[in-house]
Design a protein around this motif. Structure first.
Motif, PDB file in Angstrom:
ATOM      1  N   LEU A   1      77.992 -15.864 -40.234  1.00  0.00           N
ATOM      2  CA  LEU A   1      77.358 -17.173 -40.910  1.00  0.00           C
ATOM      3  C   LEU A   1      75.924 -17.512 -40.134  1.00  0.00           C
ATOM      4  N   PRO A   2      75.960 -18.105 -38.791  1.00  0.00           N
ATOM      5  CA  PRO A   2      74.606 -18.532 -38.319  1.00  0.00           C
ATOM      6  C   PRO A   2      73.691 -17.205 -37.896  1.00  0.00           C
ATOM      7  N   ILE A   3      74.090 -15.905 -38.141  1.00  0.00           N
ATOM      8  CA  ILE A   3      73.374 -14.968 -37.930  1.00  0.00           C
ATOM      9  C   ILE A   3      72.687 -14.741 -39.122  1.00  0.00           C
ATOM     10  N   ALA A   4      73.268 -14.927 -40.206  1.00  0.00           N
ATOM     11  CA  ALA A   4      72.832 -14.710 -41.701  1.00  0.00           C
ATOM     12  C   ALA A   4      71.523 -15.799 -41.746  1.00  0.00           C
ATOM     13  N   GLN A   5      72.086 -17.112 -41.613  1.00  0.00           N
ATOM     14  CA  GLN A   5      71.226 -18.171 -41.716  1.00  0.00           C
ATOM     15  C   GLN A   5      70.035 -17.950 -40.768  1.00  0.00           C
ATOM     16  N   ALA A   6      69.782 -17.370 -39.565  1.00  0.00           N
ATOM     17  CA  ALA A   6      68.868 -17.217 -38.758  1.00  0.00           C
ATOM     18  C   ALA A   6      67.826 -16.257 -39.686  1.00  0.00           C
ATOM     19  N   VAL A   7      68.453 -15.190 -40.047  1.00  0.00           N
ATOM     20  CA  VAL A   7      67.540 -14.180 -40.693  1.00  0.00           C
ATOM     21  C   VAL A   7      67.019 -14.837 -42.007  1.00  0.00           C
ATOM     22  N   VAL A   8      67.654 -15.432 -42.756  1.00  0.00           N
ATOM     23  CA  VAL A   8      67.072 -16.306 -44.028  1.00  0.00           C
ATOM     24  C   VAL A   8      66.126 -17.000 -43.616  1.00  0.00           C
ATOM     25  N   THR A   9      66.413 -17.946 -42.789  1.00  0.00           N
ATOM     26  CA  THR A   9      65.237 -18.816 -42.445  1.00  0.00           C
ATOM     27  C   THR A   9      63.944 -18.426 -41.583  1.00  0.00           C
ATOM     28  N   SER A  10      64.125 -17.171 -41.372  1.00  0.00           N
ATOM     29  CA  SER A  10      63.215 -16.530 -40.318  1.00  0.00           C
ATOM     30  C   SER A  10      61.689 -16.249 -41.015  1.00  0.00           C
ATOM     31  N   ARG A  11      60.734 -16.678 -40.574  1.00  0.00           N
ATOM     32  CA  ARG A  11      59.239 -16.527 -41.242  1.00  0.00           C
ATOM     33  C   ARG A  11      58.900 -15.299 -40.922  1.00  0.00           C
ATOM     34  N   HIS A  12      59.694 -14.147 -40.202  1.00  0.00           N
ATOM     35  CA  HIS A  12      58.920 -12.779 -40.066  1.00  0.00           C
ATOM     36  C   HIS A  12      60.076 -12.014 -41.216  1.00  0.00           C
ATOM     37  N   THR A  13      59.122 -11.260 -41.789  1.00  0.00           N
ATOM     38  CA  THR A  13      59.753 -10.416 -42.864  1.00  0.00           C
ATOM     39  C   THR A  13      60.270  -9.142 -42.296  1.00  0.00           C
ATOM     40  N   TRP A  14      59.693  -8.770 -41.259  1.00  0.00           N
ATOM     41  CA  TRP A  14      60.018  -7.437 -40.748  1.00  0.00           C
ATOM     42  C   TRP A  14      61.430  -7.668 -39.903  1.00  0.00           C
ATOM     43  N   LEU A  15      61.799  -9.093 -39.457  1.00  0.00           N
ATOM     44  CA  LEU A  15      63.030  -9.279 -38.737  1.00  0.00           C
ATOM     45  C   LEU A  15      64.240  -9.361 -39.571  1.00  0.00           C
ATOM     46  N   ARG A  16      63.916  -9.847 -40.669  1.00  0.00           N
ATOM     47  CA  ARG A  16      64.892  -9.781 -41.829  1.00  0.00           C
ATOM     48  C   ARG A  16      65.246  -8.385 -42.336  1.00  0.00           C
ATOM     49  N   GLN A  17      63.987  -7.410 -42.458  1.00  0.00           N
ATOM     50  CA  GLN A  17      64.401  -6.179 -42.979  1.00  0.00           C
ATOM     51  C   GLN A  17      65.023  -5.187 -41.880  1.00  0.00           C
ATOM     52  N   ALA A  18      64.762  -5.620 -40.798  1.00  0.00           N
ATOM     53  CA  ALA A  18      65.417  -4.972 -39.609  1.00  0.00           C
ATOM     54  C   ALA A  18      66.896  -5.223 -39.543  1.00  0.00           C
ATOM     55  N   VAL A  19      67.331  -6.436 -39.540  1.00  0.00           N
ATOM     56  CA  VAL A  19      68.596  -6.956 -39.273  1.00  0.00           C
ATOM     57  C   VAL A  19      69.303  -6.318 -40.555  1.00  0.00           C
ATOM     58  N   LEU A  20      68.970  -6.615 -41.715  1.00  0.00           N
ATOM     59  CA  LEU A  20      69.572  -6.256 -42.873  1.00  0.00           C
ATOM     60  C   LEU A  20      69.981  -4.830 -42.790  1.00  0.00           C
ATOM     61  N   THR A  21      68.779  -4.000 -42.442  1.00  0.00           N
ATOM     62  CA  THR A  21      68.868  -2.496 -42.326  1.00  0.00           C
ATOM     63  C   THR A  21      69.959  -2.000 -41.373  1.00  0.00           C
ATOM     64  N   ALA A  22      69.823  -2.698 -40.107  1.00  0.00           N
ATOM     65  CA  ALA A  22      70.889  -2.613 -39.217  1.00  0.00           C
ATOM     66  C   ALA A  22      72.231  -2.838 -39.540  1.00  0.00           C
ATOM     67  N   SER A  23      72.294  -3.907 -40.317  1.00  0.00           N
ATOM     68  CA  SER A  23      73.965  -4.272 -40.715  1.00  0.00           C
ATOM     69  C   SER A  23      74.331  -3.338 -41.710  1.00  0.00           C
ATOM     70  N   GLY A  24      73.405  -2.776 -42.580  1.00  0.00           N
ATOM     71  CA  GLY A  24      74.035  -1.729 -43.394  1.00  0.00           C
ATOM     72  C   GLY A  24      74.342  -0.679 -42.706  1.00  0.00           C
ATOM     73  N   VAL A  25      73.919  -0.219 -41.598  1.00  0.00           N
ATOM     74  CA  VAL A  25      74.112   1.041 -41.252  1.00  0.00           C
ATOM     75  C   VAL A  25      75.535   0.743 -40.219  1.00  0.00           C
ATOM     76  N   LEU A  26      75.556  -0.317 -39.422  1.00  0.00           N
ATOM     77  CA  LEU A  26      76.662  -0.704 -38.719  1.00  0.00           C
ATOM     78  C   LEU A  26      78.160  -1.087 -39.422  1.00  0.00           C
ATOM     79  N   ALA A  27      77.823  -1.575 -40.649  1.00  0.00           N
ATOM     80  CA  ALA A  27      78.816  -1.887 -41.315  1.00  0.00           C
ATOM     81  C   ALA A  27      79.720  -0.498 -41.884  1.00  0.00           C
ATOM     82  N   ASN A  28      79.020   0.643 -41.781  1.00  0.00           N
ATOM     83  CA  ASN A  28      79.409   1.773 -42.336  1.00  0.00           C
ATOM     84  C   ASN A  28      79.767   2.688 -40.936  1.00  0.00           C
ATOM     85  N   PHE A  29      79.585   2.143 -39.969  1.00  0.00           N
ATOM     86  CA  PHE A  29      79.800   3.029 -38.623  1.00  0.00           C
ATOM     87  C   PHE A  29      81.237   2.724 -38.098  1.00  0.00           C
ATOM     88  N   GLY A  30      82.096   3.740 -38.187  1.00  0.00           N
ATOM     89  CA  GLY A  30      83.613   3.420 -37.709  1.00  0.00           C
ATOM     90  C   GLY A  30      84.044   4.854 -37.569  1.00  0.00           C
TER      91      GLY A  30
END
Length: 301
Positions: free
Chosen positions: A102-131
């Protein structure tokens, strides 16, 4: 003096919208979906239910006879211990992933840097399916008994072992936290700025805003995310099987042992009974998840 005749009032003509009729051609588009659902989920579910209440073909006396022994044995002894261990592991990892994500997602949502949001969400999509095996190998090479981090920090001298309930919890958090970030981010995007401004105008602190406004609105989404993470952890098999083996009893591992005959011969349908127990848990999870998603959608739409 003649006056021009006033034009007769014209009544506005309303165009009739064509009524959409669901003909045979429209329903044909859904046939592949229902066919896939029936073949991919319906037939296996029916086979599991039938097999759970019948004797195995390699058992004494032949197979196909109605019995309750499989279901009874699946909730007793070592099998019940494995079920309880799986439930504990799933609940603990889902709770930790919810609190951390939850706090990680909140930091991403409130960030002013669009590239940070895209990087975190892209990495989350990859790591969530890495098993599976790659994830188990990565942690064994890093935090195993001979892992690089273990040797560097001398973790074995402090009683650390990756092949335990605690180690498996850390491994599960690796893909559950990114999954929570992906799940809760749309809900955080739905929080309106006007709500925060109204709270601040009424002299509410940030803590009070989150306690009385944001968290009550996000509660259905948080609970829904927790349930989703619980189901994902409960169904995981390859990572735990490759890393801890039989050290940590899990119901998925018990199913594999029953199918391969590592415990008793002729207990193939016992694995179906264990699978039926997992299906019951999954149905309960979905029964809780769907109403929570509908309730959160009413607030955040």
């Amino acid at each position: 003096m003649t006056t021009a005749p006033t034009p007769a009032p014209t009544t506005p003509t309303h165009r009739r919208r064509p009524r959409r009729r669901l003909g045979g051609a429209s329903w044909l588009a859904t046939v592949p979906l229902f066919l896939f659902f029936a073949l991919g989920f319906g037939l296996p579910a029916v086979a599991i239910v039938i097999g759970a209440f019948t004797t195995s073909t390699d058992a004494e006396g032949g197979g196909g006879q109605f019995t309750l022994d499989n279901v009874t044995a699946s909730v007793q002894g070592a099998y019940w211990t494995a079920m309880v261990s799986s439930l504990k592991l799933s609940a603990l990892t889902a709770l930790l992933a919810t609190v951390i994500g939850l706090p990680i997602a909140q930091a991403v949502v409130t960030s002013r840097h669009t590239w940070l949001r895209q990087a975190v969400l892209t990495a989350s999509g990859v790591l969530a399916n890495f098993g599976g095996l790659p994830l188990a190998f990565a942690f064994v090479a890093t935090l195993g008994n001979a892992g690089e981090v273990t040797k560097l920090l001398h973790l074995t001298d402090h009683g650390w072992t990756l092949y335990s309930f605690t180690g498996l919890t850390i491994v599960y958090l690796y893909f559950l936290i990114p999954l929570m970030v992906l799940t809760i981010t749309p809900a955080l995007d739905g929080l309106r700025v006007q709500w925060r401004e109204a709270a601040h105008n009424n002299r509410a602190t940030t803590v009070q805003y989150w306690r009385h406004v944001a968290l009550p609105i996000l509660l259905p989404s948080l609970l829904g995310g927790f349930v989703l993470l619980f189901g994902s952890a409960f169904a995981a098999y390859a990572t735990a099987a490759a890393m801890v083996g039989a050290t940590v009893p899990l119901v998925s591992r018990s199913i594999a042992d029953a199918l391969s005959g590592n415990v008793l011969v002729g207990q193939g349908n016992l694995a179906l009974a264990l699978s039926l127990n997992m299906i019951v848990v999954a149905v309960l999870v979905m029964a809780v998840y769907l109403p929570l998603q509908r309730r959160s959608a009413r607030w955040l739409s």
